[in-house]
Design a protein around this motif. Structure first.
Motif: not given
Ligand SMILES: O=C(O)C1=C[C@@H](OP(=O)(O)O)[C@@H](O)[C@H](O)C1
Ligand SMILES: C=C(OP(=O)(O)O)C(=O)O
Length: 428
Positions: A170-172, A197-199, A312-314, A339-341
Motif C-alpha cells: 500500500s502506498s498509504q 504500488v499506487s505511485r 487500481s481503484d478503477t 487487500i482493499k475493502e
Molecule cells: O492514498 C490514498 O488516498 C489512496 C491510495 C490507494 O491505496 P493503496 O496505496 O493501498 O493502493 C487507493 O486505493 C485508496 O483508495 C486511496
C-alpha cells in the motif's frame, strides 16, 4: 437518501447526454484534513467530501484536539497545530477507511499519550504490519497484535533516520510517513523495498505536503522527508474525486452518449483521472477542456489489455463494463486489490461469473470474455466500488440488482441521487 435493501437497476431509456458533478476527492480531503491539523493556525478547505471515510478522519482529529468547523456545505475551517494534539481518552473508530487508519497511525506518533485506532470487521483483515514496523524504525511505540488494526500507539516524538518498507502492499504507508515525517527530530530517509504500488497517490502527498510548506525529495531508492519548522495554514481547494468520476465516464462510454464531469481535466492531481485513457483505448472519445472532461461514444467499444497497477481503484469500473465490449478485456498487475475493502479480485471474478461471463484469473490479473448477460443479484461485499461499478452495467442492460446500495456511503453517499438525476436528464 441512500436506498435500503437490494436495489434493482432500471436501464436508461436513452443514451445519456448531460453534466454529472462528482463530490470532492476522498484522498485529497483526508490529506488536507491531516495537513491542516498539523498546520499552526486556521486553514479553510473548499470542496470537501462528506462521506464515511472523511467523517472518520474528521471526528478522530477533533478527538485529538483539532478544531474543525463547517463554514458552508463543502467548506471546513480547521484550527490546527501540533501543540493542540492531545490523547483522546477513548478509542478512535476509523471504520473501513484505509487512508484514515494509515495516516493517523503516523500522526498519532506525534501525540503525547496513548491513541487507540479501531476499525470495523473488514478493517480487521487489512494489513498494516509494514507501517507499524516502519514507525518502530523511527522509534515509535506501536502495538498491533494481529498485523491488522486495532493499533495502540504511545506517541510524543518521532526520531528520524532511515526507514525501509516494502512498496507493493500500500502506498498509504508511505503517504502516512510523509505527512507526519516533517515533524520528526531529523530528516527521514524513506526507502522503498521493491516496487511502489499506487505511485500517483504518493505524488499527491508530496505535492500537498509542499503546498502546506513541507519538502519531500525523491532520493536513490526512495524519498527524503525534510524536517520542517511546521506546516503553514492556508486556503485549500479540493478537486472532485477522480475515482468517483470513473462511473459516469464508464457510463458514457458503455451506454453511448456523452457525459461531462466538471472540475477534472488534464492537470488533475489524482492518478485515477487517467482512467479516461483506457476508455479512449477502448474506442471512446475524450475531450479535455480547461476545467472539465467529456467522454463520448457510440456505444461500440472493444476489449482492451491493460496494466492497472497505479490506478487500481478503477479496476472494478472497467471489469463491470467489460461484458459490453467487443472481445476480451485483460486487467494486469493488480495484486494489491486483494487487500482493499474486500478481496476485490475474487469478488469481481465471482460477480462476473454470476452474470454469465467467462472469466479467468491469476493472483494479480483477470480476463473477461464477454458472454450474454444472465440477470443476477450482484453481491456488494460491503465494498462501495463493487456496488457503483455494477450499477453502471445495470444502467446499460436489464437484469442487474445491487445487493447493498448503502455501502456507497464510504466515498460517494450521493451516488444514487446522481444516477437518478442522470436518468431524468436522459429522459429515462
Ligand atoms: O492514498 C490514498 O488516498 C489512496 C491510495 C490507494 O491505496 P493503496 O496505496 O493501498 O493502493 C487507493 O486505493 C485508496 O483508495 C486511496
Ligand atoms: C481502497 C479504497 O479505500 P481505502 O484504502 O482508503 O479504504 C477505495 O476507496 O477504493
Amino acid at each position: 437518501m441512500i436506498p435500503a435493501g437490494p436495489l434493482p437497476i432500471t436501464p436508461l431509456s436513452s443514451p445519456p447526454d448531460r453534466i454529472w458533478r462528482v463530490p470532492g476527492s476522498k484522498s485529497i480531503t483526508n490529506r488536507a484534513l491531516v495537513l491542516a491539523a498539523l498546520a499552526d493556525g486556521e486553514s479553510t478547505l473548499e470542496g470537501v467530501l462528506h462521506s464515511d471515510d472523511t467523517r472518520h478522519m474528521r471526528s478522530a482529529l477533533e478527538a485529538l484536539g483539532i478544531g474543525i468547523e463547517d463554514a458552508g456545505p463543502h467548506t471546513l475551517v480547521v484550527k490546527g497545530g501540533r501543540r493542540r494534539l492531545r490523547a483522546p481518552g477513548r478509542e478512535l473508530f476509523i471504520g473501513n477507511s484505509g487512508t484514515t487508519v494509515r495516516f493517523l497511525a503516523a500522526l498519532a506518533c506525534l501525540v503525547p499519550g496513548e491513541v487507540v485506532l479501531v476499525g470495523d470487521e473488514h478493517m480487521a483483515k487489512r494489513p498494516i504490519a509494514d507501517l507499524v514496523d516502519g514507525l518502530r524504525q523511527l522509534g515509535a511505540d506501536v502495538e498491533c497484535a494481529t498485523g491488522c488494526p486495532p493499533l495502540r500507539i504511545r506517541g510524543g516524538r518521532l526520531k528520524g533516520g532511515t526507514l525501509t518498507m516494502r512498496g507493493d502492499r500500500s502506498s498509504q504507508y508511505f503517504s502516512a510517513v510523509m505527512m507526519a515525517g516533517p515533524f520528526a527530530d531529523a530528516a527521514i530517509d524513506l526507502r522503498v523495498a521493491g516496487e511502489l504500488v499506487s505511485r500517483p497517490y504518493v505524488e499527491i502527498t508530496r505535492r500537498m505536503v509542499a503546498d502546506f510548506g513541507g519538502r519531500i525529495d525523491e532520493a536513490a531508492g526512495g524519498f527524503t522527508v525534510h524536517p520542517a519548522a511546521g506546516y503553514r495554514p492556508r486556503a485549500y481547494p479540493i478537486e472532485p474525486d477522480a475515482s468517483s468520476a470513473s462511473y459516469p465516464f464508464a457510463l458514457a462510454a458503455a451506454a453511448g452518449g456523452a457525459i461531462t464531469v466538471p472540475g477534472l481535466s488534464e492537470g488533475a492531481l489524482q492518478g485515477d483521472y487517467r482512467f479516461v485513457e483506457l476508455l479512449e483505448q477502448a474506442g471512446a472519445r475524450v475531450s479535455r477542456q480547461a476545467d472539465a472532461t467529456t467522454v463520448r461514444s457510440d456505444g461500440r467499444l472493444r476489449g482492451i489489455d491493460v496494466d492497472m497497477h497505479h490506478i487500481s481503484d478503477t479496476v472494478m469500473t472497467l471489469a463491470a463494463i467489460a461484458p459490453l465490449l467487443e472481445g476480451p478485456t485483460t486487467i494486469r498487475n493488480v495484486a494489491n486489490i486483494r487487500i482493499k475493502e474486500t478481496d476485490r479480485l475474487a469478488a469481481t471474478v465471482a460477480e462476473l461469473r454470476r452474470l454469465g461471463q467467462e472469466v479467468t484469473h491469476g493472483d494479480d490479473w483477470l480476463r473477461i470474455e464477454p458472454r450474454p448477460l444472465t440477470p443476477a443479484l450482484v453481491r456488494s461485499y460491503s465494498d462501495h466500488r463493487m456496488a457503483m461499478s455494477f450499477a453502471i452495467l445495470g444502467l446499460c442492460r436489464p437484469g442487474i440488482t445491487i445487493e447493498d446500495p448503502a455501502c456507497v456511503a464510504k466515498t460517494y453517499p450521493t451516488f444514487w441521487e446522481d444516477v437518478e438525476r442522470c436518468r431524468s436528464a436522459s429522459g429515462g
